[in-house]
Motif scaffolding. Structure first.
Motif, short mmCIF file in Angstrom:
data_model
loop_
_atom_site.label_atom_id
_atom_site.label_comp_id
_atom_site.label_asym_id
_atom_site.label_seq_id
_atom_site.Cartn_x
_atom_site.Cartn_y
_atom_site.Cartn_z
N ASN A 30 0.83 -1.21 0.00
CA ASN A 30 0.00 0.00 0.00
C ASN A 30 0.87 1.26 0.00
OD1 ASN A 30 -1.96 -1.95 0.42
ND2 ASN A 30 -2.95 -0.90 2.13
N HIS A 31 2.01 1.19 0.72
CA HIS A 31 2.86 2.38 0.89
C HIS A 31 3.55 2.80 -0.42
CE1 HIS A 31 5.93 5.05 2.50
NE2 HIS A 31 6.88 4.19 2.16
N PRO A 32 4.27 1.91 -1.13
CA PRO A 32 4.86 2.34 -2.40
C PRO A 32 3.81 2.79 -3.43
CG PRO A 32 5.78 0.21 -1.71
CD PRO A 32 4.71 0.56 -0.74
N ILE A 33 2.65 2.15 -3.42
CA ILE A 33 1.59 2.58 -4.35
C ILE A 33 1.10 3.98 -3.95
CG2 ILE A 33 -0.77 2.11 -5.15
CD1 ILE A 33 -0.10 -0.90 -4.96
N ALA A 34 1.01 4.24 -2.64
CA ALA A 34 0.58 5.58 -2.18
C ALA A 34 1.55 6.67 -2.66
CB ALA A 34 0.46 5.60 -0.65
N LEU A 35 2.85 6.37 -2.65
CA LEU A 35 3.82 7.36 -3.15
C LEU A 35 3.54 7.71 -4.61
CD1 LEU A 35 5.61 6.46 -0.62
CD2 LEU A 35 7.57 6.85 -2.12
N ALA A 36 3.37 6.66 -5.43
CA ALA A 36 3.14 6.90 -6.87
C ALA A 36 1.83 7.68 -7.06
CB ALA A 36 3.11 5.57 -7.62
N ALA A 53 10.33 4.45 -9.91
CA ALA A 53 11.27 4.44 -8.77
C ALA A 53 10.50 4.57 -7.45
CB ALA A 53 12.29 5.57 -8.92
N ALA A 54 9.40 5.34 -7.46
CA ALA A 54 8.59 5.47 -6.24
C ALA A 54 8.02 4.11 -5.83
CB ALA A 54 7.46 6.48 -6.46
N VAL A 55 7.52 3.37 -6.81
CA VAL A 55 6.94 2.05 -6.52
C VAL A 55 8.02 1.09 -5.99
CG1 VAL A 55 5.96 0.02 -7.65
CG2 VAL A 55 5.00 2.29 -8.11
N LEU A 56 9.25 1.28 -6.47
CA LEU A 56 10.34 0.36 -6.09
C LEU A 56 11.18 0.88 -4.93
CD1 LEU A 56 11.59 -0.42 -9.73
CD2 LEU A 56 10.17 -1.92 -8.29
N HIS A 57 10.80 2.04 -4.33
CA HIS A 57 11.76 2.78 -3.50
C HIS A 57 12.24 2.04 -2.26
CE1 HIS A 57 8.36 3.87 -0.86
NE2 HIS A 57 9.26 4.24 0.02
N ASP A 58 11.44 1.12 -1.71
CA ASP A 58 11.87 0.40 -0.50
C ASP A 58 12.33 -1.03 -0.80
OD1 ASP A 58 11.72 2.27 1.61
OD2 ASP A 58 9.55 2.03 1.82
N ALA A 117 7.72 12.44 -1.67
CA ALA A 117 6.50 11.63 -1.62
C ALA A 117 6.56 10.64 -0.46
CB ALA A 117 6.31 10.89 -2.95
N ASP A 118 7.74 10.09 -0.19
CA ASP A 118 7.90 9.14 0.92
C ASP A 118 7.60 9.84 2.25
OD1 ASP A 118 8.59 6.63 2.02
OD2 ASP A 118 10.70 7.18 2.20
N LYS A 119 8.13 11.06 2.41
CA LYS A 119 7.91 11.78 3.67
C LYS A 119 6.44 12.19 3.80
CE LYS A 119 12.13 11.46 5.14
NZ LYS A 119 12.38 10.07 4.68
N ILE A 120 5.80 12.59 2.69
CA ILE A 120 4.37 12.93 2.73
C ILE A 120 3.57 11.72 3.22
CG2 ILE A 120 2.34 13.41 1.27
CD1 ILE A 120 4.36 15.07 -0.55
N CYS A 121 3.83 10.57 2.61
CA CYS A 121 3.05 9.36 2.95
C CYS A 121 3.33 8.92 4.38
CB CYS A 121 3.36 8.25 1.95
SG CYS A 121 2.73 8.64 0.30
N ASN A 122 4.58 9.02 4.81
CA ASN A 122 4.87 8.58 6.18
C ASN A 122 4.30 9.54 7.22
OD1 ASN A 122 6.03 6.09 5.68
ND2 ASN A 122 8.07 6.95 5.34
N LEU A 123 4.29 10.86 6.93
CA LEU A 123 3.64 11.79 7.87
C LEU A 123 2.15 11.49 7.97
CD1 LEU A 123 5.05 15.43 7.59
CD2 LEU A 123 5.84 13.50 8.96
N ARG A 124 1.52 11.23 6.83
CA ARG A 124 0.09 10.89 6.87
C ARG A 124 -0.13 9.62 7.69
NH1 ARG A 124 -1.57 11.95 0.53
NH2 ARG A 124 -1.54 14.22 0.64
N ASP A 125 0.77 8.65 7.52
CA ASP A 125 0.63 7.41 8.30
C ASP A 125 0.83 7.67 9.79
OD1 ASP A 125 0.03 5.92 6.07
OD2 ASP A 125 1.99 4.98 5.89
N VAL A 126 1.86 8.45 10.14
CA VAL A 126 2.09 8.72 11.56
C VAL A 126 0.90 9.48 12.15
CG1 VAL A 126 3.53 10.02 13.19
CG2 VAL A 126 4.61 8.60 11.44
N ALA A 127 0.29 10.37 11.36
CA ALA A 127 -0.85 11.14 11.87
C ALA A 127 -2.11 10.28 11.98
CB ALA A 127 -1.11 12.34 10.95
N ASP A 128 -2.34 9.40 10.99
CA ASP A 128 -3.64 8.70 10.89
C ASP A 128 -3.59 7.23 11.29
OD1 ASP A 128 -4.49 11.06 9.77
OD2 ASP A 128 -4.24 10.37 7.71
#
Ligand code: NDP
Ligand code: ZN
Length: 172
Positions: A30-36, A53-58, A117-128
């Motif tokens: 879900n996380h790499p797809i969220a970045l893309a 690269a976003a999909v493959l980033h981790d 994009a990674d930081k955006i998605c991780n902040l949303r995850d930490v918040a929600d």
């Protein structure tokens, strides 16, 4: 488009046994797809290499995937972007976090977009849907660290940076 779908299938297979750290243990993919999705549909980024690269980033950081494997399947450009956003796991965690801040201004434009994009998605995850058992203080520290990294990435994409700033406003 076909290569992007190939990357989603590749990442889904590599991350197949991994879960995020939230209470529901969401599927990792879900996380790499969220970045893309953030890049393409919130910031209008349409560069195929960046989305792939976003999909493959981790994959290198968190699975058995090697840089040469990415290079042989997706080519040199994409492997290079993923490597730029990959922490050196031999280093202690605190050092890795410090190096992300230090290296942010020096990475390529494509890598900066993926990292934003990674930081955006991780902040949303930490918040929600924060990792279980993270204290308020730890969630706040995560927001501050992510902002310190992103402050070194600024100037590449004002719209994407505005998306980050909106996510940051939800600091717990
Ligand atoms: P981690 O790096 O262990 O966890 C955060 C990372 O986990 C994210 O960057 C993200 O990385 C991934 N992740 C998976 N699921 C989620 C989710 N639901 N929400 C958000 N992120 C998720 O933690 P820290 O960032 O805190 O880093 C460890 C550092 O914290 C060390 O320096 C350590 O010394 C310190 N520490 C602090 C404590 C405290 O209470 N303040 C306690 C223990 C350690 P990705 O995008 O790669 O998946
Ligand atoms: Zn990530």
């Amino acid at each position: 488009m076909n290569r992007l779908i190939q990357a989603i299938a590749f990442a889904a297979d590599k991350h197949r046994n991994q879960r995020r750290k939230d209470a529901d243990a969401s599927p990792y993919i879900n996380h790499p797809i969220a970045l893309a999705n953030v890049l393409a549909n919130e910031a209008g980024v349409d560069e195929e290499a960046v989305l792939i690269a976003a999909v493959l980033h981790d994959t290198i950081e968190d699975t058995d995937t090697t840089a040469s494997e990415l290079e042989s399947v997706f080519g040199e450009e994409i492997a290079a972007i993923v490597l730029e956003v990959t922490d050196d796991k031999r280093l202690p965690k605190g050092e890795r976090k410090r190096l992300q801040i230090e290296h942010a201004p020096t990475i390529s434009r494509s890598a900066k977009l993926v990292k934003l994009a990674d930081k955006i998605c991780n902040l949303r995850d930490v918040a929600d849907s924060s990792p279980v058992q993270w204290s308020l203080e730890r969630r706040q520290e995560y927001f501050e660290w992510a902002k310190a990294v992103v402050d070194g990435l600024r100037g590449v994409h004002p719209l994407l940076e505005a998306v980050f700033d909106r996510a940051y406003r939800n600091k717990p």
